[in-house]
Design an enzyme around this catalytic site. Sequence first.
Site, PDB file in Angstrom:
ATOM      1  N   TYR A   1     133.349 -50.829 -59.358  1.00  0.00           N
ATOM      2  CA  TYR A   1     132.013 -51.241 -59.802  1.00  0.00           C
ATOM      3  C   TYR A   1     131.081 -50.025 -59.890  1.00  0.00           C
ATOM      4  O   TYR A   1     130.494 -49.767 -60.950  1.00  0.00           O
ATOM      5  CB  TYR A   1     131.449 -52.334 -58.876  1.00  0.00           C
ATOM      6  CG  TYR A   1     130.587 -53.337 -59.606  1.00  0.00           C
ATOM      7  CD1 TYR A   1     129.792 -52.944 -60.684  1.00  0.00           C
ATOM      8  CD2 TYR A   1     130.552 -54.667 -59.224  1.00  0.00           C
ATOM      9  CE1 TYR A   1     129.001 -53.851 -61.361  1.00  0.00           C
ATOM     10  CE2 TYR A   1     129.771 -55.589 -59.904  1.00  0.00           C
ATOM     11  CZ  TYR A   1     128.991 -55.173 -60.963  1.00  0.00           C
ATOM     12  OH  TYR A   1     128.216 -56.073 -61.639  1.00  0.00           O
TER      13      TYR A   1
ATOM     14  N   GLU B   1     128.570 -46.226 -67.343  1.00  0.00           N
ATOM     15  CA  GLU B   1     127.585 -46.868 -68.230  1.00  0.00           C
ATOM     16  C   GLU B   1     126.280 -46.068 -68.245  1.00  0.00           C
ATOM     17  O   GLU B   1     125.663 -45.889 -69.305  1.00  0.00           O
ATOM     18  CB  GLU B   1     127.302 -48.296 -67.764  1.00  0.00           C
ATOM     19  CG  GLU B   1     128.455 -49.245 -68.047  1.00  0.00           C
ATOM     20  CD  GLU B   1     128.255 -50.594 -67.396  1.00  0.00           C
ATOM     21  OE1 GLU B   1     127.111 -51.023 -67.240  1.00  0.00           O
ATOM     22  OE2 GLU B   1     129.262 -51.217 -67.022  1.00  0.00           O
TER      23      GLU B   1
HETATM   24  C1  LIG Z   1     118.381 -61.001 -67.482  1.00  0.00           C
HETATM   25  C2  LIG Z   1     119.061 -60.284 -66.409  1.00  0.00           C
HETATM   26  C3  LIG Z   1     118.636 -58.861 -66.367  1.00  0.00           C
HETATM   27  C4  LIG Z   1     119.427 -58.062 -65.427  1.00  0.00           C
HETATM   28  C5  LIG Z   1     119.238 -56.627 -65.563  1.00  0.00           C
HETATM   29  C6  LIG Z   1     120.383 -55.986 -66.140  1.00  0.00           C
HETATM   30  C7  LIG Z   1     120.833 -54.839 -65.459  1.00  0.00           C
HETATM   31  C8  LIG Z   1     122.261 -55.029 -65.097  1.00  0.00           C
HETATM   32  C9  LIG Z   1     122.982 -53.868 -64.883  1.00  0.00           C
HETATM   33  C10 LIG Z   1     124.239 -54.164 -64.074  1.00  0.00           C
HETATM   34  C11 LIG Z   1     125.379 -53.453 -64.589  1.00  0.00           C
HETATM   35  C12 LIG Z   1     126.664 -54.216 -64.379  1.00  0.00           C
HETATM   36  C13 LIG Z   1     127.570 -53.949 -65.505  1.00  0.00           C
HETATM   37  C14 LIG Z   1     128.988 -54.165 -65.148  1.00  0.00           C
HETATM   38  C15 LIG Z   1     129.775 -53.162 -64.899  1.00  0.00           C
HETATM   39  C16 LIG Z   1     131.130 -53.414 -64.529  1.00  0.00           C
HETATM   40  O1  LIG Z   1     131.725 -54.431 -64.720  1.00  0.00           O
HETATM   41  S1  LIG Z   1     131.894 -52.145 -63.812  1.00  0.00           S
HETATM   42  C17 LIG Z   1     133.572 -52.613 -63.580  1.00  0.00           C
HETATM   43  C18 LIG Z   1     133.833 -53.348 -62.311  1.00  0.00           C
HETATM   44  N1  LIG Z   1     133.221 -54.640 -62.325  1.00  0.00           N
HETATM   45  C19 LIG Z   1     133.356 -55.533 -61.345  1.00  0.00           C
HETATM   46  O2  LIG Z   1     134.011 -55.260 -60.364  1.00  0.00           O
HETATM   47  C20 LIG Z   1     132.664 -56.842 -61.465  1.00  0.00           C
HETATM   48  C21 LIG Z   1     133.564 -57.946 -61.784  1.00  0.00           C
HETATM   49  N2  LIG Z   1     132.818 -59.156 -61.899  1.00  0.00           N
HETATM   50  C22 LIG Z   1     132.723 -60.077 -60.955  1.00  0.00           C
HETATM   51  O3  LIG Z   1     133.303 -59.973 -59.895  1.00  0.00           O
HETATM   52  C23 LIG Z   1     131.902 -61.313 -61.239  1.00  0.00           C
HETATM   53  O4  LIG Z   1     131.601 -61.312 -62.557  1.00  0.00           O
HETATM   54  C24 LIG Z   1     130.685 -61.542 -60.346  1.00  0.00           C
HETATM   55  C25 LIG Z   1     129.650 -62.303 -61.100  1.00  0.00           C
HETATM   56  C26 LIG Z   1     130.053 -60.228 -59.925  1.00  0.00           C
HETATM   57  C27 LIG Z   1     131.183 -62.337 -59.116  1.00  0.00           C
HETATM   58  O5  LIG Z   1     130.847 -63.540 -59.130  1.00  0.00           O
HETATM   59  P1  LIG Z   1     131.232 -64.944 -58.528  1.00  0.00           P
HETATM   60  O6  LIG Z   1     131.821 -65.729 -59.620  1.00  0.00           O
HETATM   61  O7  LIG Z   1     130.035 -65.469 -57.848  1.00  0.00           O
HETATM   62  O8  LIG Z   1     132.284 -64.666 -57.366  1.00  0.00           O
HETATM   63  P2  LIG Z   1     133.734 -65.186 -57.109  1.00  0.00           P
HETATM   64  O9  LIG Z   1     133.979 -65.018 -55.655  1.00  0.00           O
HETATM   65  O10 LIG Z   1     134.679 -64.509 -58.009  1.00  0.00           O
HETATM   66  O11 LIG Z   1     133.696 -66.734 -57.492  1.00  0.00           O
HETATM   67  C28 LIG Z   1     133.007 -67.711 -56.706  1.00  0.00           C
HETATM   68  C29 LIG Z   1     133.665 -69.073 -56.890  1.00  0.00           C
HETATM   69  O12 LIG Z   1     133.632 -69.466 -58.252  1.00  0.00           O
HETATM   70  C30 LIG Z   1     134.944 -69.607 -58.765  1.00  0.00           C
HETATM   71  N3  LIG Z   1     134.959 -69.059 -60.120  1.00  0.00           N
HETATM   72  C31 LIG Z   1     134.147 -68.099 -60.615  1.00  0.00           C
HETATM   73  N4  LIG Z   1     134.448 -67.856 -61.872  1.00  0.00           N
HETATM   74  C32 LIG Z   1     135.479 -68.657 -62.197  1.00  0.00           C
HETATM   75  C33 LIG Z   1     136.253 -68.848 -63.375  1.00  0.00           C
HETATM   76  N5  LIG Z   1     136.023 -68.134 -64.487  1.00  0.00           N
HETATM   77  N6  LIG Z   1     137.243 -69.759 -63.338  1.00  0.00           N
HETATM   78  C34 LIG Z   1     137.515 -70.482 -62.220  1.00  0.00           C
HETATM   79  N7  LIG Z   1     136.818 -70.350 -61.068  1.00  0.00           N
HETATM   80  C35 LIG Z   1     135.823 -69.442 -61.062  1.00  0.00           C
HETATM   81  C36 LIG Z   1     135.837 -68.819 -57.851  1.00  0.00           C
HETATM   82  O13 LIG Z   1     137.168 -69.254 -57.842  1.00  0.00           O
HETATM   83  C37 LIG Z   1     135.151 -69.037 -56.533  1.00  0.00           C
HETATM   84  O14 LIG Z   1     135.475 -70.333 -56.067  1.00  0.00           O
HETATM   85  P3  LIG Z   1     135.875 -70.601 -54.540  1.00  0.00           P
HETATM   86  O15 LIG Z   1     137.192 -69.957 -54.348  1.00  0.00           O
HETATM   87  O16 LIG Z   1     135.926 -72.081 -54.425  1.00  0.00           O
HETATM   88  O17 LIG Z   1     134.787 -69.970 -53.713  1.00  0.00           O
END
Ligand SMILES: CCCCCCCCCCCCC/C=C/C(=O)SCCNC(=O)CCNC(=O)[C@H](O)C(C)(C)COP(=O)(O)OP(=O)(O)OC[C@H]1O[C@@H](n2cnc3c(N)ncnc32)[C@H](O)[C@@H]1OP(=O)(O)O
Length: 360
Positions: free
Chosen positions: A284, A291
């Site tokens: 990350y 980026e």
């Molecule tokens: C308007 C907004 C303005 C914001 C300002 C903008 C600035 C932003 C700049 C930020 C720059 C970021 C750019 C990105 C760069 C990169 O990606 S670098 C490369 C490395 N990247 C990563 O490592 C990130 C990978 N991404 C993630 O991990 C996710 O997208 C996340 C959102 C950060 C994590 O989210 P989350 O979903 O909350 O966590 P999990 O633990 O994975 O999931 C929680 C539960 O939800 C279930 N689930 C989630 N998605 C799915 C799916 N697609 N299908 C099925 N189930 C899903 C998951 O199984 C979990 O369930 P439980 O097991 O029951 O808890």
Amino acid sequence: MMQTLTPHVYWAQRHGEIYLRVELSDARNLLILVEENTLTFSAQGHGAKGENEYGFSLEFLKPVKTEVSHRSTQRQVNITVRKQEHGWWERLTMQERKPVFLAPDFDRWLDESDAELELREKEEKLNRISVESRIPKDPYLGLKKGYLFMYNLVQFLGFSWIFVNMTVRLFILGQDSFYDTFHTIADMMYFCQILAVLEVVNPALGIVQTGVVPPLIQVFGRNFVLFIILGVLEDMHNKPVVFFIFYAWSCIEIFRYPFYMLACIDIKWTLLTWLRYTIWMPLYPLGVIAEAVAVIQSMPVFDETGVLSVPLPKALGLSLSFSYVLHLYLVLMFLGLFINFRHLYKQRRRRFRTKKRKAY
Ligand SMILES: CCCCCCCCCCCCC/C=C/C(=O)SCCNC(=O)CCNC(=O)[C@H](O)C(C)(C)COP(=O)(O)OP(=O)(O)OC[C@H]1O[C@@H](n2cnc3c(N)ncnc32)[C@H](O)[C@@H]1OP(=O)(O)O
């Protein structure tokens, strides 16, 4: 006449019970009694000194109930004695010196805090079961899981194609592959990242049980870089930084999407779970740094070309370069990184929360 011998007895306790394990195989004629706080055991069976009559008695440290449950297996006799009052005993017997035939049962041994943890987990499990039984089952659960499975499969295939393509080109062309990453990969990356908007929609509609903000930051952040910084400016297409951005994104996604796919069909693969919740730690920050480099490299190009510049009233000058927006975006980017890093760290801790057990 057979002489009565003493078997090996192992013990452990919980707040409400005492467990005794008597090392006696094929036990017969069992007699187990608790009277005046003393347990008396006698049986015939095969113990440390062969086939014989075995027996022992134990006067407990604190009052116990008279009803005893026991289960005799081919190898041993398991006895459970209930304590009169819930509590932790500093030893098992009234006499301070431990009887020679008695030893801790390391298979069941827990210290007081671990036993409390076990008790709390049992209570939480019971609560969960009773809450779950009261919640009506979602009639669209199968449909939701099917949709999520397909979504994750498509993303997995897309990012795997990107990862394999880039890796093969890196091996064949070496550093030369850095310069035309955009031309070879951009179409597939556009497809995957447009589709990734569903990752914001899914939690918003309650299809996935997680917050909307972390995926919003993630999708907005990536798509800003992909469609605006790289997509709009042709001068950015052949920059090596594109390689590092795409590689960081795909490295994480080839583990994240199969993890979600398996979760949809209730399969948990420990190694994949570990990878999904670990490799974001180096990737990350590296991805966001790459980026940020792209954003900084694009600033003079936006200044020179005037692309996306904001027209201003005549009195203030001609236009405001888009690079000013990018300065603000750079700050937001590290704020976004901080929010998501914290979120992922919490998700990781929740996933790997383990109970520590000590054996004496
Ligand atoms: C308007 C907004 C303005 C914001 C300002 C903008 C600035 C932003 C700049 C930020 C720059 C970021 C750019 C990105 C760069 C990169 O990606 S670098 C490369 C490395 N990247 C990563 O490592 C990130 C990978 N991404 C993630 O991990 C996710 O997208 C996340 C959102 C950060 C994590 O989210 P989350 O979903 O909350 O966590 P999990 O633990 O994975 O999931 C929680 C539960 O939800 C279930 N689930 C989630 N998605 C799915 C799916 N697609 N299908 C099925 N189930 C899903 C998951 O199984 C979990 O369930 P439980 O097991 O029951 O808890």
